[in-house]
Motif scaffolding. Structure first.
Motif, PDB file in Angstrom:
ATOM      1  N   ILE A 177     -20.157   8.928   0.066  1.00  0.00           N
ATOM      2  CA  ILE A 177     -18.910   8.179   0.224  1.00  0.00           C
ATOM      3  C   ILE A 177     -18.019   8.880   1.237  1.00  0.00           C
ATOM      4  CG2 ILE A 177     -19.047   7.417  -2.183  1.00  0.00           C
ATOM      5  CD1 ILE A 177     -16.651   9.298  -2.757  1.00  0.00           C
ATOM      6  N   TYR A 178     -17.027   8.158   1.725  1.00  0.00           N
ATOM      7  CA  TYR A 178     -16.005   8.758   2.577  1.00  0.00           C
ATOM      8  C   TYR A 178     -14.634   8.502   1.950  1.00  0.00           C
ATOM      9  CZ  TYR A 178     -15.074   4.013   4.353  1.00  0.00           C
ATOM     10  OH  TYR A 178     -14.770   2.690   4.455  1.00  0.00           O
ATOM     11  N   VAL A 179     -13.740   9.459   2.149  1.00  0.00           N
ATOM     12  CA  VAL A 179     -12.353   9.344   1.699  1.00  0.00           C
ATOM     13  C   VAL A 179     -11.469   9.699   2.887  1.00  0.00           C
ATOM     14  CG1 VAL A 179     -10.608  10.117   0.064  1.00  0.00           C
ATOM     15  CG2 VAL A 179     -13.009  10.005  -0.647  1.00  0.00           C
ATOM     16  N   LYS A 180     -10.637   8.749   3.321  1.00  0.00           N
ATOM     17  CA  LYS A 180      -9.772   8.944   4.482  1.00  0.00           C
ATOM     18  C   LYS A 180      -8.309   8.942   4.038  1.00  0.00           C
ATOM     19  CE  LYS A 180     -12.993   6.755   7.728  1.00  0.00           C
ATOM     20  NZ  LYS A 180     -13.181   5.662   8.729  1.00  0.00           N
ATOM     21  N   THR A 186       8.356  13.595   5.314  1.00  0.00           N
ATOM     22  CA  THR A 186       9.547  13.848   6.122  1.00  0.00           C
ATOM     23  C   THR A 186      10.620  14.415   5.196  1.00  0.00           C
ATOM     24  OG1 THR A 186      10.397  11.593   5.786  1.00  0.00           O
ATOM     25  CG2 THR A 186       8.940  11.963   7.686  1.00  0.00           C
ATOM     26  N   GLU A 187      11.829  14.592   5.723  1.00  0.00           N
ATOM     27  CA  GLU A 187      12.910  15.128   4.903  1.00  0.00           C
ATOM     28  C   GLU A 187      13.365  14.148   3.821  1.00  0.00           C
ATOM     29  OE1 GLU A 187      16.060  16.394   7.407  1.00  0.00           O
ATOM     30  OE2 GLU A 187      14.938  18.053   8.293  1.00  0.00           O
ATOM     31  N   SER A 188      13.175  12.861   4.046  1.00  0.00           N
ATOM     32  CA  SER A 188      13.645  11.857   3.082  1.00  0.00           C
ATOM     33  C   SER A 188      12.555  11.338   2.156  1.00  0.00           C
ATOM     34  CB  SER A 188      14.269  10.669   3.827  1.00  0.00           C
ATOM     35  OG  SER A 188      13.301  10.078   4.692  1.00  0.00           O
ATOM     36  N   GLY A 189      11.292  11.481   2.550  1.00  0.00           N
ATOM     37  CA  GLY A 189      10.219  10.949   1.716  1.00  0.00           C
ATOM     38  C   GLY A 189       8.875  11.096   2.401  1.00  0.00           C
ATOM     39  N   GLY A 190       7.964  10.216   2.077  1.00  0.00           N
ATOM     40  CA  GLY A 190       6.637  10.297   2.659  1.00  0.00           C
ATOM     41  C   GLY A 190       5.880   8.986   2.489  1.00  0.00           C
ATOM     42  N   ARG A 191       4.841   8.845   3.304  1.00  0.00           N
ATOM     43  CA  ARG A 191       3.975   7.676   3.248  1.00  0.00           C
ATOM     44  C   ARG A 191       2.567   8.105   2.837  1.00  0.00           C
ATOM     45  NH1 ARG A 191       5.859   2.931   2.614  1.00  0.00           N
ATOM     46  NH2 ARG A 191       3.863   2.165   3.450  1.00  0.00           N
ATOM     47  N   VAL A 192       1.925   7.252   2.029  1.00  0.00           N
ATOM     48  CA  VAL A 192       0.595   7.549   1.499  1.00  0.00           C
ATOM     49  C   VAL A 192      -0.333   6.388   1.824  1.00  0.00           C
ATOM     50  CG1 VAL A 192      -0.781   8.053  -0.555  1.00  0.00           C
ATOM     51  CG2 VAL A 192       1.565   8.926  -0.373  1.00  0.00           C
ATOM     52  N   ASN A 193      -1.497   6.719   2.400  1.00  0.00           N
ATOM     53  CA  ASN A 193      -2.522   5.717   2.697  1.00  0.00           C
ATOM     54  C   ASN A 193      -3.884   6.385   2.527  1.00  0.00           C
ATOM     55  OD1 ASN A 193      -4.323   3.844   3.777  1.00  0.00           O
ATOM     56  ND2 ASN A 193      -2.839   3.081   5.258  1.00  0.00           N
ATOM     57  N   VAL A 194      -4.651   5.920   1.560  1.00  0.00           N
ATOM     58  CA  VAL A 194      -5.965   6.493   1.268  1.00  0.00           C
ATOM     59  C   VAL A 194      -6.981   5.364   1.224  1.00  0.00           C
ATOM     60  CG1 VAL A 194      -7.347   7.893  -0.297  1.00  0.00           C
ATOM     61  CG2 VAL A 194      -4.893   8.333  -0.086  1.00  0.00           C
ATOM     62  N   MET A 195      -8.078   5.536   1.973  1.00  0.00           N
ATOM     63  CA  MET A 195      -9.164   4.559   1.996  1.00  0.00           C
ATOM     64  C   MET A 195     -10.443   5.227   1.496  1.00  0.00           C
ATOM     65  SD  MET A 195      -8.470   2.687   5.669  1.00  0.00           S
ATOM     66  CE  MET A 195      -9.915   1.653   5.460  1.00  0.00           C
ATOM     67  N   VAL A 196     -11.222   4.481   0.729  1.00  0.00           N
ATOM     68  CA  VAL A 196     -12.474   4.977   0.161  1.00  0.00           C
ATOM     69  C   VAL A 196     -13.569   3.948   0.426  1.00  0.00           C
ATOM     70  CG1 VAL A 196     -13.660   5.764  -1.931  1.00  0.00           C
ATOM     71  CG2 VAL A 196     -11.224   6.225  -1.644  1.00  0.00           C
ATOM     72  N   ALA A 227      -2.727  -0.233  -5.320  1.00  0.00           N
ATOM     73  CA  ALA A 227      -4.086  -0.264  -4.771  1.00  0.00           C
ATOM     74  C   ALA A 227      -4.650  -1.665  -4.898  1.00  0.00           C
ATOM     75  CB  ALA A 227      -4.980   0.731  -5.510  1.00  0.00           C
ATOM     76  N   ASN A 228      -5.506  -2.029  -3.934  1.00  0.00           N
ATOM     77  CA  ASN A 228      -6.129  -3.353  -3.967  1.00  0.00           C
ATOM     78  C   ASN A 228      -7.368  -3.384  -4.863  1.00  0.00           C
ATOM     79  OD1 ASN A 228      -7.730  -1.749  -2.360  1.00  0.00           O
ATOM     80  ND2 ASN A 228      -8.103  -3.315  -0.800  1.00  0.00           N
ATOM     81  N   PRO A 254     -11.669  -0.254  -0.836  1.00  0.00           N
ATOM     82  CA  PRO A 254     -10.552   0.185  -1.683  1.00  0.00           C
ATOM     83  C   PRO A 254      -9.510   0.954  -0.872  1.00  0.00           C
ATOM     84  CG  PRO A 254     -12.650   0.640  -2.741  1.00  0.00           C
ATOM     85  CD  PRO A 254     -12.967   0.239  -1.341  1.00  0.00           C
ATOM     86  N   GLN A 255      -8.242   0.602  -1.091  1.00  0.00           N
ATOM     87  CA  GLN A 255      -7.152   1.225  -0.331  1.00  0.00           C
ATOM     88  C   GLN A 255      -5.949   1.448  -1.242  1.00  0.00           C
ATOM     89  OE1 GLN A 255      -5.973  -0.974   3.145  1.00  0.00           O
ATOM     90  NE2 GLN A 255      -4.918   0.783   4.063  1.00  0.00           N
ATOM     91  N   LEU A 256      -5.393   2.649  -1.149  1.00  0.00           N
ATOM     92  CA  LEU A 256      -4.192   3.023  -1.888  1.00  0.00           C
ATOM     93  C   LEU A 256      -3.051   3.195  -0.888  1.00  0.00           C
ATOM     94  CD1 LEU A 256      -2.745   4.068  -4.532  1.00  0.00           C
ATOM     95  CD2 LEU A 256      -3.500   6.348  -3.845  1.00  0.00           C
ATOM     96  N   GLN A 257      -1.940   2.499  -1.116  1.00  0.00           N
ATOM     97  CA  GLN A 257      -0.800   2.563  -0.209  1.00  0.00           C
ATOM     98  C   GLN A 257       0.482   2.732  -1.002  1.00  0.00           C
ATOM     99  OE1 GLN A 257      -1.412  -1.213   1.900  1.00  0.00           O
ATOM    100  NE2 GLN A 257      -1.804  -0.053   3.777  1.00  0.00           N
ATOM    101  N   GLY A 258       1.486   3.286  -0.316  1.00  0.00           N
ATOM    102  CA  GLY A 258       2.784   3.400  -0.961  1.00  0.00           C
ATOM    103  C   GLY A 258       3.628   4.481  -0.328  1.00  0.00           C
TER     104      GLY A 258
END
Length: 319
Positions: A177-180, A186-196, A227-228, A254-258
């Motif tokens: 499998i692959y996990v990307k 950043t100073e205010s928050g962050g972005r998350v994106n994970v694909m499998v 996640a979808n 499969p993708q995790l976002q937020g």
């Protein structure tokens, strides 16, 4: 599992076991299958009866294998259907960087065997690529000298279930499998994106039991993740996000976002988290090991069943 509670609750059986396998404080019989014949595990009511009446659960006679030159196999085993099953179980340990390159990879494997063969069979097991196996260790039944010279397993197997061998494979391993991950703070928050997804390594077997774990920094205030495929669970105390995908679908990635929020005015976290993955694939070996042939010295031709299982050990992905 062995603990003080289980040891106290089964004191009589532990005492009888030690009495059966030790002779003048020296180990006499260490083969589990022989010990089961000497001290059969009684049912619950039988254990209460023996304890109340002071009777011993030790067999009245020694198994036929004890005085034999082959102590791990009992004499006179007979089966209507002669068959032997091999389970090749591999745990894949690896570290993958944020670009998807494999930094280190190693597979730890074992061969579990269930033997139901009549008589005293002398078996020869041949692997398709035995030279890739490293740090091997065998059951005492295996003739080690022949493995050193010919790279084949020659042995008279115990009757029943036992572990035939352990091994390790380094280097040329196939990542199923692959996990990307893409995690930016950043100073205010962050972005998350994970694909499998499933890698195209000639494996058409389903990847099941997939769980991705993301240990976020302790400074994270809250998360908004979706996640979808599968279910997402975030622990506010430990700051750990668990993404339970289950079986990876073939028609969807499969993708995790937020996003995540940080305390206002504070510095961003020093580093990105290291993700871990869990999975299991039936009828697949990451090392490529296969059983080529099995020869038997007896007149009958035994049925040979081989099952391979690959599961994640310490499967780490840097983000």
């Amino acid at each position: 599992s062995v603990s003080q509670t289980t040891g106290s609750g089964n004191f009589c059986h532990v005492y009888q076991f030690l009495k059966g396998v030790l002779e003048r404080c020296f180990p006499l019989t260490t083969e589990p299958n022989v010990s089961r014949d000497m001290i059969p595990p009684p049912p619950v009511l039988g254990a209460v009866f023996h304890a109340a009446m002071g009777h011993s659960s030790l067999g009245a006679e020694l198994p036929g294998s004890v005085p034999s030159s082959i102590p791990w196999r009992k004499q006179g085993a007979k089966y209507a259907n002669n068959e032997i099953f091999f389970d090749i179980i591999e745990e894949l340990d690896c570290i993958i960087d944020q670009n998807g390159l494999v930094i280190s990879a190693e597979a730890s494997g074992e061969v579990q065997t269930n033997c139901k063969l009549s008589g005293m069979p002398d078996l020869t097991l041949v692997f398709s690529n035995p030279h890739s196996l490293d740090d091997v260790s065998f059951h005492p039944c295996v003739r080690y000298n022949r493995w050193e010279v010919e790279k084949v397993l020659s042995f008279i197997p115990p009757d029943g279930t036992f572990k035939l061998m352990n091994y390790r494979v380094k280097g040329q391993l196939q990542m199923p499998i692959y996990v990307k991950p893409q995690i930016n703070f950043t100073e205010s928050g962050g972005r998350v994106n994970v694909m499998v997804g499933i890698k195209n390594v000639g494996n058409d077997k389903p990847v099941e039991g997939v769980v991705i774990t993301i240990p976020f920094p302790k400074s994270i205030l809250s998360t908004n993740l979706s996640a979808n495929v599968g279910a997402v669970n975030y622990d506010e105390v430990t700051k750990i996000c668990t993404w339970n995908i289950g079986k990876i679908p073939r028609d969807k990635t499969p993708q995790l976002q937020g996003s995540v929020s940080l305390p206002p005015g504070g510095p961003p976290p020093d580093g990105n988290p290291t993700l871990t993955a869990q999975f299991k694939i039936m009828m697949y070996a990451s090392s490529g090991i296969k059983v080529s042939s099995l020869a038997c010295s007896e007149r009958y031709k035994p049925y040979k069943g081989v099952r391979t299982i690959t599961k994640a050990g310490k499967f780490q992905i840097r983000s």
